[in-house]
Structure formats: structure tokens, C-alpha cells
Design a protein around this motif. Structure first.
Motif, PDB file in Angstrom:
ATOM      1  N   VAL A  33      11.225 -10.696   4.819  1.00 11.67           N
ATOM      2  CA  VAL A  33      11.121  -9.276   4.460  1.00 11.67           C
ATOM      3  C   VAL A  33      10.571  -9.136   3.043  1.00 11.67           C
ATOM      4  N   THR A  34      11.139  -9.891   2.116  1.00 14.92           N
ATOM      5  CA  THR A  34      10.693  -9.792   0.716  1.00 14.92           C
ATOM      6  C   THR A  34       9.232 -10.222   0.572  1.00 14.92           C
ATOM      7  N   ARG A  35       8.900 -11.327   1.248  1.00 18.09           N
ATOM      8  CA  ARG A  35       7.532 -11.813   1.094  1.00 18.09           C
ATOM      9  C   ARG A  35       6.523 -10.829   1.694  1.00 18.09           C
ATOM     10  N   CYS A  36       6.886 -10.204   2.799  1.00 24.78           N
ATOM     11  CA  CYS A  36       5.982  -9.197   3.388  1.00 24.78           C
ATOM     12  C   CYS A  36       5.791  -8.019   2.439  1.00 24.78           C
ATOM     13  N   ARG A  37       6.877  -7.634   1.768  1.00 24.15           N
ATOM     14  CA  ARG A  37       6.744  -6.524   0.812  1.00 24.15           C
ATOM     15  C   ARG A  37       5.760  -6.881  -0.292  1.00 24.15           C
ATOM     16  N   TRP A  38       5.888  -8.094  -0.817  1.00 20.11           N
ATOM     17  CA  TRP A  38       4.975  -8.507  -1.882  1.00 20.11           C
ATOM     18  C   TRP A  38       3.551  -8.616  -1.366  1.00 20.11           C
ATOM     19  N   MET A  39       3.411  -9.095  -0.140  1.00 17.25           N
ATOM     20  CA  MET A  39       2.058  -9.219   0.406  1.00 17.25           C
ATOM     21  C   MET A  39       1.420  -7.845   0.589  1.00 17.25           C
ATOM     22  N   GLY A  40       2.214  -6.891   1.026  1.00 12.74           N
ATOM     23  CA  GLY A  40       1.705  -5.525   1.151  1.00 12.74           C
ATOM     24  C   GLY A  40       1.257  -4.979  -0.198  1.00 12.74           C
ATOM     25  N   ALA A  41       2.080  -5.248  -1.225  1.00 14.47           N
ATOM     26  CA  ALA A  41       1.771  -4.707  -2.557  1.00 14.47           C
ATOM     27  C   ALA A  41       0.563  -5.396  -3.166  1.00 14.47           C
ATOM     28  N   VAL A  42       0.576  -6.739  -3.140  1.00 15.86           N
ATOM     29  CA  VAL A  42      -0.515  -7.484  -3.779  1.00 15.86           C
ATOM     30  C   VAL A  42      -1.823  -7.276  -3.003  1.00 15.86           C
ATOM     31  N   VAL A  51      -9.425   9.120   4.656  1.00 11.61           N
ATOM     32  CA  VAL A  51      -8.140   8.812   5.287  1.00 11.61           C
ATOM     33  C   VAL A  51      -7.635   7.451   4.791  1.00 11.61           C
ATOM     34  N   GLY A  52      -8.556   6.472   4.766  1.00 17.05           N
ATOM     35  CA  GLY A  52      -8.183   5.121   4.366  1.00 17.05           C
ATOM     36  C   GLY A  52      -7.769   5.033   2.907  1.00 17.05           C
ATOM     37  N   SER A  53      -8.422   5.816   2.044  1.00 13.47           N
ATOM     38  CA  SER A  53      -8.049   5.788   0.630  1.00 13.47           C
ATOM     39  C   SER A  53      -6.599   6.225   0.448  1.00 13.47           C
ATOM     40  N   TRP A  54      -6.234   7.276   1.178  1.00 13.66           N
ATOM     41  CA  TRP A  54      -4.851   7.764   1.086  1.00 13.66           C
ATOM     42  C   TRP A  54      -3.872   6.758   1.686  1.00 13.66           C
ATOM     43  N   LEU A  55      -4.266   6.117   2.794  1.00 13.25           N
ATOM     44  CA  LEU A  55      -3.407   5.096   3.401  1.00 13.25           C
ATOM     45  C   LEU A  55      -3.200   3.939   2.428  1.00 13.25           C
ATOM     46  N   LEU A  56      -4.295   3.489   1.809  1.00  8.61           N
ATOM     47  CA  LEU A  56      -4.219   2.352   0.895  1.00  8.61           C
ATOM     48  C   LEU A  56      -3.332   2.695  -0.309  1.00  8.61           C
ATOM     49  N   ALA A  57      -3.522   3.899  -0.842  1.00  8.46           N
ATOM     50  CA  ALA A  57      -2.697   4.318  -1.975  1.00  8.46           C
ATOM     51  C   ALA A  57      -1.224   4.374  -1.559  1.00  8.46           C
ATOM     52  N   GLY A  58      -0.962   4.877  -0.353  1.00  7.61           N
ATOM     53  CA  GLY A  58       0.420   5.001   0.116  1.00  7.61           C
ATOM     54  C   GLY A  58       1.066   3.644   0.327  1.00  7.61           C
ATOM     55  N   VAL A  59       0.374   2.757   1.022  1.00  4.35           N
ATOM     56  CA  VAL A  59       0.943   1.425   1.287  1.00  4.35           C
ATOM     57  C   VAL A  59       1.138   0.672  -0.024  1.00  4.35           C
ATOM     58  N   GLY A  60       0.153   0.780  -0.923  1.00  4.11           N
ATOM     59  CA  GLY A  60       0.267   0.093  -2.206  1.00  4.11           C
ATOM     60  C   GLY A  60       1.497   0.549  -2.971  1.00  4.11           C
ATOM     61  N   ALA A  61       1.670   1.870  -3.076  1.00  2.00           N
ATOM     62  CA  ALA A  61       2.787   2.409  -3.848  1.00  2.00           C
ATOM     63  C   ALA A  61       4.126   2.064  -3.188  1.00  2.00           C
ATOM     64  N   LEU A  62       4.211   2.262  -1.862  1.00  2.00           N
ATOM     65  CA  LEU A  62       5.494   2.039  -1.176  1.00  2.00           C
ATOM     66  C   LEU A  62       5.837   0.548  -1.121  1.00  2.00           C
ATOM     67  N   SER A  63       4.851  -0.308  -0.829  1.00  2.00           N
ATOM     68  CA  SER A  63       5.119  -1.747  -0.804  1.00  2.00           C
ATOM     69  C   SER A  63       5.509  -2.233  -2.197  1.00  2.00           C
ATOM     70  N   GLY A  64       4.810  -1.734  -3.204  1.00  2.00           N
ATOM     71  CA  GLY A  64       5.115  -2.133  -4.574  1.00  2.00           C
ATOM     72  C   GLY A  64       6.542  -1.772  -4.942  1.00  2.00           C
ATOM     73  N   ALA A  65       6.926  -0.533  -4.636  1.00  2.00           N
ATOM     74  CA  ALA A  65       8.284  -0.088  -4.950  1.00  2.00           C
ATOM     75  C   ALA A  65       9.303  -0.929  -4.192  1.00  2.00           C
ATOM     76  N   SER A  66       9.052  -1.176  -2.887  1.00  3.46           N
ATOM     77  CA  SER A  66      10.021  -1.921  -2.094  1.00  3.46           C
ATOM     78  C   SER A  66      10.111  -3.376  -2.568  1.00  3.46           C
ATOM     79  N   ALA A  67       8.979  -3.944  -3.018  1.00  2.11           N
ATOM     80  CA  ALA A  67       9.001  -5.328  -3.502  1.00  2.11           C
ATOM     81  C   ALA A  67       9.836  -5.439  -4.772  1.00  2.11           C
ATOM     82  N   VAL A  68       9.638  -4.476  -5.673  1.00  8.55           N
ATOM     83  CA  VAL A  68      10.375  -4.497  -6.942  1.00  8.55           C
ATOM     84  C   VAL A  68      11.874  -4.316  -6.685  1.00  8.55           C
ATOM     85  N   LEU A  69      12.215  -3.514  -5.678  1.00 11.84           N
ATOM     86  CA  LEU A  69      13.624  -3.202  -5.393  1.00 11.84           C
ATOM     87  C   LEU A  69      14.231  -4.160  -4.366  1.00 11.84           C
ATOM     88  N   ALA A  70      13.498  -5.243  -4.015  1.00 14.85           N
ATOM     89  CA  ALA A  70      13.944  -6.103  -2.910  1.00 14.85           C
ATOM     90  C   ALA A  70      15.316  -6.719  -3.174  1.00 14.85           C
TER      91      ALA A  70
END
Lengths: 268, 384
Positions: free
Chosen positions: B114-123, B157-176
Motif C-alpha cells: 500500500v505504501t509503495r503504491c502511494r509513493w509510486m502514484g506520487a512520484v 481532462v487528463g491535466s486535471w486527473l494528473l493534478a488530482g492523482v499527484g496531489a492525493l497520492s502525495g498526501a497519502s504517501a506522506v501520511l502513510a
């Protein structure tokens, strides 16, 4: 989108003499930089195609093919066409633009705002006519503006103003259509039966819902480097979104299956 | 006197490509701000070979005419960073989905995955954004991508998706590793990233299909399957490069294998779709694009076999992961180059539209314009 009062061009290629005054007038008025000087060996065409710094382009089709009213001595026919942005009713560039840089103006024309464009290049791939392009070194997408600045000042576009034979006519698209149909009838009556209109309305070109800059041609569109049945790519994309939705659900199901069926020892 | 005047005027316009003397003219036209590079060597030379054609050769193929064989549409201007982004962004989206599912099914025993997937999403999202920004003509204006939301533009559409996944994955990785409220916020963010990761993994297929490029347009039904499968394989291959728990590794392996099977099946469908028009499918039959396409397929089959057969030694897993990564990358570049080759060929567009696969395919009416008695429309209705 905008039909009433839209402005555009009717380019009658049968009276074009290939003088390139439109190309020069466009360059001069818009202060476009040159594209480099080279010899192409493509008849008298040395600008090759429309591009970021070429907003009018005169095509020269010089072939030993007899064509009514266009054939010179020695059986060579010479066709000229001043090409330009078509300002499509459904514009691929506009519908692809992710920044809102490309807009529909009050004249019904399609305009790229240079202060907004970030040069992503998506409009370039979205244009079914290969009109818009990115300027190397500048980084932004550019194309014909229908002389937005001149129109605002009550003047006609520079190319139409400079055209010595009135091959390029500027005006209300509705009126231009009537003019074009009258001209077509006249040509047909004279025996130039191959003459036809290209893109004059939604019925004749449903893929773009009609062009605000349309043409009178005497050979197949391909001869002038025009697509025979162009379509704004957006109109074909629904199956791709459906396919993506199915694939995305498939991926989620695969993830659930992979995690649920995974074993502590793996399989051996 | 007049000579000295013209020399002075020449000096004033030196380096200014429009040769407008600022003493007598103003640079205020629509394109007056169009930048011209100092280095202009390329522009002085013809962009293609000349002197290799004659009018007579043109005439021979009158029924299949083009304008001096020049392209009818513009070739996409995107550089190598774009197919690389297809890979990075796809992997980020697929990892976000796998991580969210693992978290939902069995968080306690799959914590490392779970943690590694979060980081992979963010990075992956951050890296992908960097790759996309570097492709822009005006990189400093990248934020204009979020200036509007335009549903007709897959790139918007993709720009918004990328921004959303980046922000949410980043937050979840930091809070893992957080507990309590923060930990729960991280979990919620990871679920959000998983939801947005689903379309992020494959929207790029829709993006390239919504172009005038004949091969991409023809393959629009199967490309999303190829890209989605390839994204799953890419994420699984990267996750398999570093050790996880046995059960986690097994889950990753299964996820990746499904992706590889889907992308291989999708590739067959793409071949069938583009081959409907001989000229559109030509780049996939011979030449460099076909070579890359087939090499990617071979690597994918090899990776699939290595993962599928019994026995789980570490070197073999690494070999499968490396092959899987190479296959996924090769596939993205092959699809990218296929589009560029297709755009360069005017006959691909002409034949596609003459065969009733232009506007006629969606509007029902053949819009094919031709001179009277040309036979073009008859050919269209017969084939379409």
C-alpha cells in the motif's frame, strides 16, 4: 456554433492567377517573419504549406492533365489555390485546446490568443486540414486570425483586400454562399462541369459542419492537398471513451482479483 | 548621403527578421511578437529532398493524386518525453488503483505494498508532469492547463486527473505512517487517488485518438485497452524490482500478468483496426515502427512466460520485471511513432476518407467532395 453574421472567405480558384499577393499582404500586415528561403521544385510554390508563419499559401498544380478552361498551350493545366485556415464551424483545434487559448470570436472566426497559448501542440494534431502549427523558437501555435484586428476596425482582411482578381472574397458567410452558388451555375452553364464547391455548408461537409472559408475547385480535393471528407476528431471519440471506461473497470476488477487470490507462499 | 542613410537603416534592422526599421515602422501586427530564434540554420534549407521528382511521375498516378506527396496534416510536434509520460503516468495511475484496492481488501497484511503504491502514484505523477512540461513550447505557462476545464479536450481532462492523482497520492504517501485522524485522511486520499487513477492510466490513448492522425483515429477502440494493460504491466514491473512480502509479490505478479495479457490482446485488435485501410496500417507491417512494435510484443510475451511459470527465484523475477518495463516502454514509443509515420503519409488520410471512414463513418452521409463524374462518391458508397 455561430451561423448568423459569421464572416469568412469564398476563394474562387478559377480566377486565381497565382500572383501570391495574398501571401505577401498577409505577411506584411501581420508582420510575420520569413520561413527561410529555399527552392522546392514544386512548380512556383516555395512556401510548401500553411504553417505558423504562413497564414495564406498559394498552391501550384502544374500537370500535363487537360482541364476545362485551365489548360495552356502544350496541354499543361495550371491550377492555383490560395489556401487559408478554414475557420470550421466545428473546429478540431478549438475543441482540443486545453487552455482555452483558442476561442470563437464575435466574427465566427477561430482565434488563438498568443498571451494564453502554452504550446502544448494538441491543436496541431487535431486540425484535419494541417493548418495550425507551432513556431520553432517561439513555442506557441499560430494560424490565420481572419485579420481580427482589421475586422475590429471595419476593414476586410489583408489577403482579400490585396487580391487583384477577387479570387478571395470576404463577407458574411451567408452572402458568400449565395455568391458561390451563382458563380458555380455560371461555370456549369459555360461548360466547366467539373467545378464544384468545397465545404460551403454542413450538408456538403458534415464532418466540420461547414467551413467559414470555403472554396470553388475544379479537381479532386486531394490535388489541392485538401482532405476529401474531413471530420473534427471530437465527433469520432465516443467509442474511445467507452473503451477506456470498460478497460478502467477491468483494471479495478483485476486489482481486486489479484489481491484477493494472492497467496502467502506464492505458487510453487 | 542617401547611401549613408541606408547603411544606418540596415544597421538598425540587423538581426530583426522582419527588416522593419524602428524609425519608420512600428512592430504592432498580430504576429509582431512571434519570436524568431537567433539560430536559424535549419530554416534556410529545404525540409525535405528536392529534385527527385518530375511532373510526369505525378501524372502517372492521377487517380491517386497528392500535392507533391507533401503531408496533408501536420505531424504531431511532441518529443520523446511524451511517450515516456504515457509510461510514467500510466504506471502512476495503475499503482494508485492497486494500492487503493490492497488497502481496502487487507490493509494490515499488505501494508508495504500500500505504501509503495502511494509513493509510486506520487512520484510517477510528479515525474510525468515534469516530462509534459518539458514538451511545452512555453513551459513557464504550464499552469494554464488548469485555467479551464474543457470536457471536449482529453488533454484538459487528463491535466486535471494528473493534478488530482499527484496531489492525493502525495498526501497519502506522506501520511502513510500516521495514525488517527491524519492516517484516516491519508487513507481517504489514497482511495481518491485510486478512483482518479483508473482513467489516468489510459486516457492518453483517448488523447491521441482524438487527432486527425489516421492510424490513431482508426485504432481508437482498441488503443485504450492496450494503454490500460500496458500501464498495469508497467506498474507491476516497477513494483517487482524491489522486494516485498511473499503475498504482496504474488498480488503484484498477478496484476501485471492480467495487464500483459490485456495489452497483447489489444495489440492484435489495433493491428486489425488499422489494417482495414491498407495505407493506414502500412507502418505496422514493415519498417522501423513495425520492428519496434514486434520487439515490444516479443519482450512482453517473454516477461509473461517468466512470470507465469512455477518457481519464484529473485533473478528470474528481476528479469521478468526488466523485460516487462522494456516491453511497456517500447510499446508506447511504437504507438507514438506509428502516429507520426501515419501523419506524414497523405495517402493514409486520403484513402481512409475515400473508403468512407472519414466523416461519413459518424455522420452517415458521405461528405466526399469531387468534380462531377469523378467517381469518388460512387467509390465511397461502394466501400463504405
Amino acid at each position: 456554433m455561430i451561423a448568423m453574421g459569421a464572416k469568412g472567405f469564398f476563394t474562387d480558384t478559377t480566377v486565381c492567377i497565382g500572383c501570391k499577393a495574398c501571401e505577401v499582404a498577409c505577411k506584411e500586415w501581420n508582420q510575420l517573419p520569413d520561413d527561410g528561403m529555399f527552392f522546392t521544385a514544386m512548380s512556383y510554390d516555395n512556401t510548401v504549406s500553411l504553417g505558423a508563419s504562413t497564414w495564406r499559401h498559394v498552391a501550384f498544380i502544374e500537370r500535363p492533365v487537360p482541364l476545362g478552361g485551365q489548360t495552356t498551350a502544350h496541354g499543361i493545366s495550371w491550377l492555383f489555390m490560395s489556401d487559408v485556415c478554414k475557420h470550421c464551424q466545428r473546429a478540431g483545434c478549438l475543441e482540443n485546446c486545453p487552455t482555452g487559448a483558442i476561442v470563437r470570436t464575435e466574427f465566427g472566426s477561430v482565434y488563438v490568443q498568443p498571451d494564453v497559448c502554452n504550446g502544448c501542440g494538441y491543436c496541431i494534431a487535431g486540425c484535419p486540414f494541417g493548418v495550425i502549427d507551432r513556431r520553432a523558437g517561439d513555442g506557441r501555435a499560430w494560424k490565420c486570425t481572419l485579420c481580427y484586428d482589421r475586422l475590429r476596425g471595419g476593414l476586410e482582411p489583408a489577403c482579400a483586400k490585396a487580391c487583384p482578381t477577387d479570387s478571395i472574397r470576404f463577407g458574411d458567410v451567408d452572402e458568400l454562399r449565395a455568391t458561390a452558388r451563382a458563380r458555380l451555375e455560371q461555370l456549369h452553364a459555360r461548360g466547366v462541369t467539373e467545378a464544384y464547391l468545397y465545404g460551403e455548408d454542413a450538408a456538403r461537409q458534415p464532418g466540420t459542419e461547414g467551413l467559414n472559408a470555403f472554396f470553388l475547385l475544379v479537381d479532386r480535393p486531394e490535388a489541392y492537398n485538401l482532405p476529401p471528407d474531413p471530420v473534427v476528431p471530437t465527433r469520432k471519440i465516443a467509442p474511445a471513451w467507452l473503451s477506456l471506461a470498460a478497460a478502467a473497470l477491468g483494471m479495478a476488477a483485476a486489482a481486486v482479483g489479484a489481491v484477493a487470490s494472492s497467496q502467502e507462499r506464492g505458487h510453487s | 548621403m542617401s547611401d549613408r542613410g541606408s547603411v544606418a537603416a540596415e544597421a538598425r534592422t540587423a538581426g530583426e527578421p522582419r527588416h522593419v526599421d524602428p524609425e519608420v515602422g512600428l512592430l504592432v501586427g498580430e504576429a509582431a511578437q512571434q519570436r524568431v530564434p537567433a539560430e536559424r540554420a535549419e530554416e534556410g534549407a529545404p525540409p525535405y529532398a528536392v529534385w527527385d521528382r518530375s511532373v510526369a511521375r505525378e501524372e502517372r498516378a492521377a487517380a491517386d493524386t497528392t500535392y507533391y506527396d507533401r503531408p496533408v496534416i501536420k505531424e504531431p510536434v511532441w518529443i520523446w518525453t511524451v511517450p515516456l509520460y504515457f509510461h510514467a503516468g500510466g504506471a502512476a495511475g495503475a499503482a494508485a488503483v492497486l494500492g487503493a484496492v490492497a488497502q481496502g481488501v487487507e490493509r494490515r497484511r499488505l501494508g508495504r505494498l500500500v505504501t509503495r503504491c502511494r509513493w509510486m502514484g506520487a512520484v510517477g505523477s510528479a515525474l510525468g508532469s515534469g516530462l509534459l512540461i518539458s514538451d511545452l513550447g512555453r513551459p513557464e505557462r504550464f499552469l494554464n492547463m488548469l485555467r479551464v476545464f474543457r470536457p471536449t479536450s482529453p488533454m484538459s481532462v487528463g491535466s486535471w486527473l494528473l493534478a488530482g492523482v499527484g496531489a492525493l497520492s502525495g498526501a497519502s504517501a506522506v501520511l502513510a505512517s500516521s495514525d488517527g485522524l491524519l492516517g484516516r485522511a491519508g487513507d481517504a486520499a489514497a482511495y481518491g487517488a485510486g478512483l482518479l487513477g483508473m482513467p489516468l492510466a489510459g486516457y492518453t490513448a483517448v488523447l491521441i485518438s482524438q487527432t486527425a492522425v489516421p492510424a490513431w483515429q482508426e485504432a481508437r477502440r482498441s488503443l485504450p485497452v492496450v494503454f490500460m494493460g500496458s500501464a498495469m504491466a508497467a506498474a507491476a514491473s516497477l513494483l517487482a524490482l524491489a522486494p516485498l512480502g511473499p503475498r504482496e509479490e504474488d498480488a503484484v505478479r498477478r496484476f501485471g500478468m492480467v495487464g500483459q495479457i490485456a495489452s497483447l490482446a489489444g495489440m492484435l485488435a489495433v493491428e486489425r483496426e488499422v489494417s482495414r485501410i491498407e495505407r493506414v496500417g502500412a507502418p505496422l507491417r514493415r519498417g522501423p515502427v513495425a520492428a519496434l512494435w514486434n520487439a515490444a510484443r516479443a519482450a512482453e510475451v517473454a516477461a509473461l512466460l517468466l512470470s507465469g511459470f512455477p518457481g519464484r527465484s529473485r533473478p528470474r523475477r528481476t528479469a521478468a520485471a526488466l523485460l516487462g518495463t522494456a516491453a511497456a516502454l517500447g510499446l508506447r514509443f511504437a504507438v507514438f511513432l506509428l502516429g507520426r509515420a501515419s501523419a506524414r503519409d497523405p495517402r493514409a488520410t486520403f484513402h481512409q476518407q475515400r473508403a468512407g471512414r472519414g466523416a461519413a463513418e459518424v455522420t452517415g452521409t458521405a461528405g466526399v467532395a469531387s468534380p462531377a463524374g469523378d467517381g469518388g462518391e460512387a467509390a465511397t458508397s461502394a466501400e463504405g
